[in-house]
Write a protein that holds these residues in place. Structure first.
Motif, PDB file in Angstrom:
ATOM      1  N   SER A   6      72.446  95.804  42.649  1.00  0.00           N
ATOM      2  CA  SER A   6      72.778  94.640  43.383  1.00  0.00           C
ATOM      3  C   SER A   6      72.494  93.302  43.346  1.00  0.00           C
ATOM      4  CB  SER A   6      72.699  94.880  44.957  1.00  0.00           C
ATOM      5  OG  SER A   6      71.367  95.094  45.407  1.00  0.00           O
ATOM      6  N   THR A   7      71.066  93.271  42.908  1.00  0.00           N
ATOM      7  CA  THR A   7      70.432  91.978  42.657  1.00  0.00           C
ATOM      8  C   THR A   7      70.851  91.505  40.992  1.00  0.00           C
ATOM      9  OG1 THR A   7      68.441  92.331  44.155  1.00  0.00           O
ATOM     10  CG2 THR A   7      68.147  90.859  42.074  1.00  0.00           C
ATOM     11  N   LYS A  52      74.126  89.991  41.278  1.00  0.00           N
ATOM     12  CA  LYS A  52      74.008  88.513  41.817  1.00  0.00           C
ATOM     13  C   LYS A  52      73.514  87.618  40.719  1.00  0.00           C
ATOM     14  CE  LYS A  52      74.058  87.443  45.931  1.00  0.00           C
ATOM     15  NZ  LYS A  52      75.294  87.006  46.604  1.00  0.00           N
ATOM     16  N   HIS A  71      75.792  84.342  38.726  1.00  0.00           N
ATOM     17  CA  HIS A  71      75.658  82.766  38.385  1.00  0.00           C
ATOM     18  C   HIS A  71      76.226  82.331  37.096  1.00  0.00           C
ATOM     19  CE1 HIS A  71      73.227  82.193  42.150  1.00  0.00           C
ATOM     20  NE2 HIS A  71      72.423  83.101  41.822  1.00  0.00           N
ATOM     21  N   MET A  84      80.046  91.232  45.958  1.00  0.00           N
ATOM     22  CA  MET A  84      78.471  90.603  45.585  1.00  0.00           C
ATOM     23  C   MET A  84      78.808  89.196  45.573  1.00  0.00           C
ATOM     24  SD  MET A  84      76.710  93.084  46.178  1.00  0.00           S
ATOM     25  CE  MET A  84      75.110  92.057  46.051  1.00  0.00           C
ATOM     26  N   GLN A  85      79.856  88.785  45.506  1.00  0.00           N
ATOM     27  CA  GLN A  85      80.260  87.273  45.455  1.00  0.00           C
ATOM     28  C   GLN A  85      80.094  86.676  46.833  1.00  0.00           C
ATOM     29  OE1 GLN A  85      83.975  86.803  43.573  1.00  0.00           O
ATOM     30  NE2 GLN A  85      83.015  85.270  42.144  1.00  0.00           N
ATOM     31  N   SER A 126      74.781  89.262  50.535  1.00  0.00           N
ATOM     32  CA  SER A 126      73.426  89.535  49.865  1.00  0.00           C
ATOM     33  C   SER A 126      73.465  90.500  48.977  1.00  0.00           C
ATOM     34  CB  SER A 126      72.573  89.326  50.892  1.00  0.00           C
ATOM     35  OG  SER A 126      72.346  90.639  51.591  1.00  0.00           O
ATOM     36  N   ALA A 127      72.482  90.544  48.083  1.00  0.00           N
ATOM     37  CA  ALA A 127      72.024  91.892  47.177  1.00  0.00           C
ATOM     38  C   ALA A 127      71.340  92.814  47.880  1.00  0.00           C
ATOM     39  CB  ALA A 127      70.972  91.289  46.057  1.00  0.00           C
ATOM     40  N   ALA A 144      65.581  91.899  46.199  1.00  0.00           N
ATOM     41  CA  ALA A 144      66.142  90.650  46.435  1.00  0.00           C
ATOM     42  C   ALA A 144      65.373  89.630  46.901  1.00  0.00           C
ATOM     43  CB  ALA A 144      67.274  91.097  47.537  1.00  0.00           C
ATOM     44  N   GLU A 160      66.169  86.066  48.922  1.00  0.00           N
ATOM     45  CA  GLU A 160      66.910  86.390  50.010  1.00  0.00           C
ATOM     46  C   GLU A 160      65.895  86.718  51.206  1.00  0.00           C
ATOM     47  OE1 GLU A 160      69.729  89.371  49.346  1.00  0.00           O
ATOM     48  OE2 GLU A 160      70.912  88.193  47.829  1.00  0.00           O
TER      49      GLU A 160
END
Length: 305
Positions: free
Chosen positions: A33-34, A37, A41, A100-101, A104-105, A270, A276
């Motif tokens: 997930s991280t 993220k 970007h 995931m947009q 949060s991760a 995260a 986060e």
């Protein structure tokens, strides 16, 4: 006497090896997930997905067919792999990267850990398995945990309601894929062959969506993009899955318990990598999800006895 001394040592070594593999799996699985993220970007979600799937799939097929000389899928197996790829790659990971947009991760890794509960419940509907009271309580605890963890994130724009909904739908798609995979006869087709082709075919199904949504000004294939994509392809899609299959082969029930570590690793990664927030609600959410998973998995263990 020597054999008696060596045997406990070997047993202890094997136990420590399993623990080490379990921890590494949990870390790698939670890191997805991280990593996603970070990649977002630099590029659109489906651009990341397509590159990830093609890299991972090609590597697995190279190892399977050229190095290990494993056979190609046959007629019916191509259909099975295509359906599995549609559920497990196109829908699950396609929706996951989209979610995931909007979340949060840490929340993404928390949701992933709830998959065993969804699998139990969908099995009950799809395969007419009996749903007991523990399964219902487990689902309620997991959903409550996700709500608690998401509550402060909704207020601070680290998550949106639509993102949470997409995330939950992706978990259902993964659960459907897992159940479908377990119900098929694969005729000793090698796992790398199955995973490699389902990843490639899943990417092919996703490609038209990429074409329809692609915007060149939103994609910058910089260092962050490639680091994120290669991590997702090699460390997660190949590394974590192979470790997971190893744990499943030894003991499926005990393997499932390593999912308990995923939310903990997910929130810590995260917090350390993308800063986060960690709050009391985060801790409370993780506790509820872990408790729900424990009830679900312990219930399954009792049934299998």
């Amino acid at each position: 006497m020597i054999k008696e001394k060596v045997s406990p040592i070997l047993g202890k070594f094997k136990e420590l090896k399993i623990i080490f593999i379990g921890i590494i799996f949990s870390f790698l699985w939670a890191s997805a997930s991280t990593a996603t993220k970070i990649g977002l970007h630099s590029a659109q979600p489906f651009v990341i997905s397509i590159f990830r799937f093609l890299i991972a799939g090609c590597i697995m097929l190279l190892i399977s067919h050229l190095i290990m000389a494993k056979r190609l899928p046959q007629r019916k197996e191509w259909i099975q792999i295509s359906i599995y790829g549609l559920l497990n790659i196109t829908f699950y990971l396609g929706l996951y990267v989209l979610a995931m947009q909007k979340v949060s991760a840490g929340l993404g890794s928390l949701a992933v850990a709830t998959n065993p509960v969804f699998i139990v419940l969908i099995s009950a509907v799809w395969l007419s398995h009996k749903i007991d009271f523990k399964n219902i309580i487990s689902l309620l605890l997991c959903l409550t945990g996700v709500f608690f963890a998401a509550y402060p994130l909704l207020q601070s724009s680290f998550a949106t309601p639509s993102g949470i909904l997409i995330l939950l739908v992706s978990m259902i798609a993964y659960s459907l894929g897992t159940i479908y995979y377990s119900r098929q006869e694969w005729n000793d087709l090698h796992i790398l062959t199955i995973n490699g082709w389902q990843t490639i075919i899943g990417a092919v199904f996703l490609f038209p969506v990429l074409v329809l949504t692609y915007k060149s000004d939103q994609n910058n294939l910089d260092l962050n993009f490639w680091l994120s994509t290669f991590w997702l392809a090699i460390a997660v899609s190949i590394g974590a899955i192979q470790l997971w299959l190893y744990l499943l082969k030894i003991n499926p029930i005990k393997a499932s318990y390593w999912l308990f570590l995923c939310p903990i690793f997910g929130f810590l990664i995260a917090y350390l990598v993308v800063e986060e927030p960690l709050t009391f609600y985060t801790f409370l959410g993780v506790v509820f999800v872990i408790l729900g998973l424990y009830i679900s998995l312990s219930s399954k263990k009792i049934k299998e006895k």
